[in-house]
Design a protein around this motif. Structure first.
Motif, PDB file in Angstrom:
ATOM      1  N   PHE A  11      -7.445   4.608  -4.850  1.00 34.12           N
ATOM      2  CA  PHE A  11      -6.838   4.884  -6.326  1.00 34.12           C
ATOM      3  C   PHE A  11      -5.828   6.073  -6.216  1.00 34.12           C
ATOM      4  O   PHE A  11      -6.216   7.084  -5.875  1.00 34.12           O
ATOM      5  N   VAL A  12      -4.696   6.135  -7.030  1.00 31.71           N
ATOM      6  CA  VAL A  12      -4.007   7.012  -7.033  1.00 31.71           C
ATOM      7  C   VAL A  12      -3.225   7.137  -8.418  1.00 31.71           C
ATOM      8  O   VAL A  12      -3.325   6.022  -9.269  1.00 31.71           O
ATOM      9  N   GLN A  13      -2.708   8.325  -8.875  1.00 31.76           N
ATOM     10  CA  GLN A  13      -2.285   8.522 -10.249  1.00 31.76           C
ATOM     11  C   GLN A  13      -0.831   8.006 -10.061  1.00 31.76           C
ATOM     12  O   GLN A  13      -0.209   8.200  -9.035  1.00 31.76           O
ATOM     13  N   ALA A  14      -0.063   7.781 -11.266  1.00 27.97           N
ATOM     14  CA  ALA A  14       1.279   7.367 -11.182  1.00 27.97           C
ATOM     15  C   ALA A  14       2.029   8.651 -10.647  1.00 27.97           C
ATOM     16  O   ALA A  14       1.812   9.748 -11.113  1.00 27.97           O
ATOM     17  N   GLY A  15       2.917   8.086  -9.558  1.00 27.52           N
ATOM     18  CA  GLY A  15       3.721   9.099  -9.186  1.00 27.52           C
ATOM     19  C   GLY A  15       3.285   9.561  -7.783  1.00 27.52           C
ATOM     20  O   GLY A  15       3.944  10.328  -6.957  1.00 27.52           O
ATOM     21  N   GLY A  16       2.171   9.132  -7.457  1.00 29.90           N
ATOM     22  CA  GLY A  16       1.688   9.410  -6.131  1.00 29.90           C
ATOM     23  C   GLY A  16       1.925   8.533  -5.112  1.00 29.90           C
ATOM     24  O   GLY A  16       2.536   7.505  -5.118  1.00 29.90           O
ATOM     25  N   SER A  17       1.338   8.765  -3.679  1.00 28.78           N
ATOM     26  CA  SER A  17       1.738   8.037  -2.856  1.00 28.78           C
ATOM     27  C   SER A  17       0.328   7.390  -1.970  1.00 28.78           C
ATOM     28  O   SER A  17      -0.742   8.036  -2.038  1.00 28.78           O
ATOM     29  N   LEU A  18       0.602   6.648  -1.281  1.00 26.61           N
ATOM     30  CA  LEU A  18      -0.337   5.783  -0.319  1.00 26.61           C
ATOM     31  C   LEU A  18       0.104   5.470   0.857  1.00 26.61           C
ATOM     32  O   LEU A  18       1.323   5.084   0.866  1.00 26.61           O
ATOM     33  N   ARG A  19      -0.685   5.286   1.991  1.00 24.73           N
ATOM     34  CA  ARG A  19      -0.114   4.707   3.067  1.00 24.73           C
ATOM     35  C   ARG A  19      -1.126   3.600   3.340  1.00 24.73           C
ATOM     36  O   ARG A  19      -2.157   3.809   3.779  1.00 24.73           O
ATOM     37  N   LEU A  20      -0.599   2.411   3.314  1.00 23.98           N
ATOM     38  CA  LEU A  20      -1.312   1.148   3.847  1.00 23.98           C
ATOM     39  C   LEU A  20      -1.151   0.956   5.567  1.00 23.98           C
ATOM     40  O   LEU A  20      -0.166   1.309   5.854  1.00 23.98           O
ATOM     41  N   SER A  21      -2.171   0.392   6.340  1.00 22.12           N
ATOM     42  CA  SER A  21      -2.139   0.217   7.547  1.00 22.12           C
ATOM     43  C   SER A  21      -2.726  -1.149   7.774  1.00 22.12           C
ATOM     44  O   SER A  21      -3.579  -1.564   7.104  1.00 22.12           O
ATOM     45  N   CYS A  22      -2.122  -1.891   8.904  1.00 24.12           N
ATOM     46  CA  CYS A  22      -2.432  -3.259   9.246  1.00 24.12           C
ATOM     47  C   CYS A  22      -2.675  -3.134  10.557  1.00 24.12           C
ATOM     48  O   CYS A  22      -1.692  -3.232  11.241  1.00 24.12           O
ATOM     49  N   ALA A  23      -3.977  -3.308  11.092  1.00 28.95           N
ATOM     50  CA  ALA A  23      -4.215  -3.399  12.556  1.00 28.95           C
ATOM     51  C   ALA A  23      -4.532  -4.922  12.963  1.00 28.95           C
ATOM     52  O   ALA A  23      -5.289  -5.623  12.196  1.00 28.95           O
ATOM     53  N   ALA A  24      -3.741  -5.012  13.970  1.00 25.13           N
ATOM     54  CA  ALA A  24      -3.699  -6.357  14.651  1.00 25.13           C
ATOM     55  C   ALA A  24      -4.667  -6.282  15.857  1.00 25.13           C
ATOM     56  O   ALA A  24      -4.845  -5.494  16.432  1.00 25.13           O
ATOM     57  N   SER A  25      -5.336  -7.569  16.127  1.00 26.23           N
ATOM     58  CA  SER A  25      -6.071  -7.755  17.251  1.00 26.23           C
ATOM     59  C   SER A  25      -5.961  -9.279  17.618  1.00 26.23           C
ATOM     60  O   SER A  25      -5.684 -10.121  16.689  1.00 26.23           O
ATOM     61  N   GLY A  26      -6.278  -9.444  18.787  1.00 23.73           N
ATOM     62  CA  GLY A  26      -6.200 -11.092  19.134  1.00 23.73           C
ATOM     63  C   GLY A  26      -4.905 -11.206  19.926  1.00 23.73           C
ATOM     64  O   GLY A  26      -4.784 -12.084  20.864  1.00 23.73           O
ATOM     65  N   ARG A  27      -3.991 -10.856  19.385  1.00 24.78           N
ATOM     66  CA  ARG A  27      -2.459 -10.904  20.069  1.00 24.78           C
ATOM     67  C   ARG A  27      -1.788  -9.660  19.740  1.00 24.78           C
ATOM     68  O   ARG A  27      -1.864  -9.041  18.693  1.00 24.78           O
ATOM     69  N   THR A  28      -0.671  -9.479  20.597  1.00 28.69           N
ATOM     70  CA  THR A  28      -0.038  -8.236  20.229  1.00 28.69           C
ATOM     71  C   THR A  28       1.103  -8.497  19.055  1.00 28.69           C
ATOM     72  O   THR A  28       1.672  -9.549  18.906  1.00 28.69           O
ATOM     73  N   LEU A  29       1.310  -7.471  18.547  1.00 29.10           N
ATOM     74  CA  LEU A  29       1.916  -7.436  17.059  1.00 29.10           C
ATOM     75  C   LEU A  29       3.530  -7.888  17.467  1.00 29.10           C
ATOM     76  O   LEU A  29       4.388  -8.367  16.783  1.00 29.10           O
ATOM     77  N   SER A  30       3.899  -7.245  18.649  1.00 31.62           N
ATOM     78  CA  SER A  30       5.400  -7.285  19.243  1.00 31.62           C
ATOM     79  C   SER A  30       5.829  -8.801  19.206  1.00 31.62           C
ATOM     80  O   SER A  30       7.222  -8.964  18.979  1.00 31.62           O
ATOM     81  N   TRP A  31       4.871  -9.878  19.182  1.00 29.11           N
ATOM     82  CA  TRP A  31       5.443 -11.113  19.089  1.00 29.11           C
ATOM     83  C   TRP A  31       5.943 -11.761  17.643  1.00 29.11           C
ATOM     84  O   TRP A  31       6.298 -12.626  17.534  1.00 29.11           O
ATOM     85  N   TYR A  32       5.704 -10.677  16.617  1.00 29.76           N
ATOM     86  CA  TYR A  32       5.481 -11.199  15.334  1.00 29.76           C
ATOM     87  C   TYR A  32       6.317 -10.493  14.348  1.00 29.76           C
ATOM     88  O   TYR A  32       6.602  -9.442  14.566  1.00 29.76           O
ATOM     89  N   ASP A  33       7.324 -11.306  13.443  1.00 26.10           N
ATOM     90  CA  ASP A  33       7.776 -10.522  12.189  1.00 26.10           C
ATOM     91  C   ASP A  33       6.502 -10.238  11.520  1.00 26.10           C
ATOM     92  O   ASP A  33       5.559 -10.831  11.128  1.00 26.10           O
ATOM     93  N   MET A  34       6.467  -9.109  10.694  1.00 22.86           N
ATOM     94  CA  MET A  34       5.532  -8.706   9.867  1.00 22.86           C
ATOM     95  C   MET A  34       5.751  -8.477   8.366  1.00 22.86           C
ATOM     96  O   MET A  34       7.003  -7.860   8.099  1.00 22.86           O
ATOM     97  N   GLY A  35       4.936  -8.724   7.477  1.00 23.35           N
ATOM     98  CA  GLY A  35       5.279  -8.766   6.157  1.00 23.35           C
ATOM     99  C   GLY A  35       4.013  -7.998   5.379  1.00 23.35           C
ATOM    100  O   GLY A  35       2.922  -8.078   5.845  1.00 23.35           O
ATOM    101  N   TRP A  36       4.368  -7.606   4.138  1.00 22.79           N
ATOM    102  CA  TRP A  36       3.470  -7.147   3.191  1.00 22.79           C
ATOM    103  C   TRP A  36       3.574  -7.829   2.147  1.00 22.79           C
ATOM    104  O   TRP A  36       4.904  -7.928   1.558  1.00 22.79           O
ATOM    105  N   PHE A  37       2.648  -8.160   1.330  1.00 18.87           N
ATOM    106  CA  PHE A  37       2.781  -9.222  -0.195  1.00 18.87           C
ATOM    107  C   PHE A  37       1.712  -8.325  -0.907  1.00 18.87           C
ATOM    108  O   PHE A  37       0.758  -7.509  -0.379  1.00 18.87           O
ATOM    109  N   ARG A  38       1.700  -8.877  -2.161  1.00 21.19           N
ATOM    110  CA  ARG A  38       0.717  -8.099  -3.220  1.00 21.19           C
ATOM    111  C   ARG A  38       0.440  -9.166  -4.247  1.00 21.19           C
ATOM    112  O   ARG A  38       1.253 -10.059  -4.419  1.00 21.19           O
ATOM    113  N   GLN A  39      -0.562  -9.178  -4.659  1.00 20.72           N
ATOM    114  CA  GLN A  39      -1.175  -9.845  -5.732  1.00 20.72           C
ATOM    115  C   GLN A  39      -1.775  -9.064  -6.979  1.00 20.72           C
ATOM    116  O   GLN A  39      -2.843  -8.676  -6.632  1.00 20.72           O
ATOM    117  N   ALA A  40      -1.200  -9.364  -8.051  1.00 21.40           N
ATOM    118  CA  ALA A  40      -2.160  -8.515  -9.126  1.00 21.40           C
ATOM    119  C   ALA A  40      -2.850  -9.491  -9.902  1.00 21.40           C
ATOM    120  O   ALA A  40      -2.702 -10.812  -9.673  1.00 21.40           O
TER     121      ALA A  40
END
Length: 117
Positions: A11-40
Motif C-alpha cells: 500500500f502506498v499513497q499517490a506520488g509514492g514509490s515501490l519496488r517489485l521483485s520477481c525471483a526465478a527458480s528452476g531455470r536461469t533467467l538469462s535465457w528469457y526475455d522478462m516482462g511485467w503486466f498488471r490487471q486491475a
C-alpha cells in the motif's frame, strides 16, 4: 519451465514509490526475455514493461513511461520493477512473466499494489 514469485507489493499513497521483485527458480533467467503486466479489477491484463535477454533493451507502456523502470540481475536470477510517482490508476495486481518477447509463457501469481489518492 521457470517458476516465478513476485514480492514487494503493498500500500502506498499517490506520488509514492515501490519496488517489485520477481525471483526465478528452476531455470536461469538469462535465457528469457522478462516482462511485467498488471490487471486491475474489472479490466483486462495489460503490458507494463519488458527487458530483453540479449541486450537488456527495455520497452514500456505509454502510461508508465518515465515513471517505472524495469531491470534484471541475472546473477541473482531476479527481475525488478521500480514504480515511482504512483497514481491511483496504477493500482492492480502486478505479474512477472518469462518468455520470448512479445510472447510470455511462464507467469507468477502476482503481487498486489494499492495506491491511495
Amino acid at each position: 519451465q521457470v517458476q516465478l514469485v513476485e514480492s514487494g507489493g503493498g500500500f502506498v499513497q499517490a506520488g509514492g514509490s515501490l519496488r517489485l521483485s520477481c525471483a526465478a527458480s528452476g531455470r536461469t533467467l538469462s535465457w528469457y526475455d522478462m516482462g511485467w503486466f498488471r490487471q486491475a479489477p474489472g479490466k483486462e491484463r495489460e503490458f507494463v514493461a519488458a527487458i530483453m535477454r540479449r541486450d537488456r533493451s527495455t520497452y514500456y507502456a505509454d502510461s508508465v513511461q518515465g515513471r517505472f523502470t524495469i531491470s534484471r540481475d541475472n546473477a541473482k536470477n531476479t527481475v525488478y520493477l521500480q514504480l515511482n510517482s504512483l497514481k491511483p490508476e496504477d493500482a492492480a495486481v502486478y505479474y512477472c512473466a518469462a518468455g520470448e518477447y512479445p510472447a510470455f509463457q511462464d507467469w507468477g501469481k502476482g503481487a498486489q499494489v494499492t495506491v491511495s489518492s
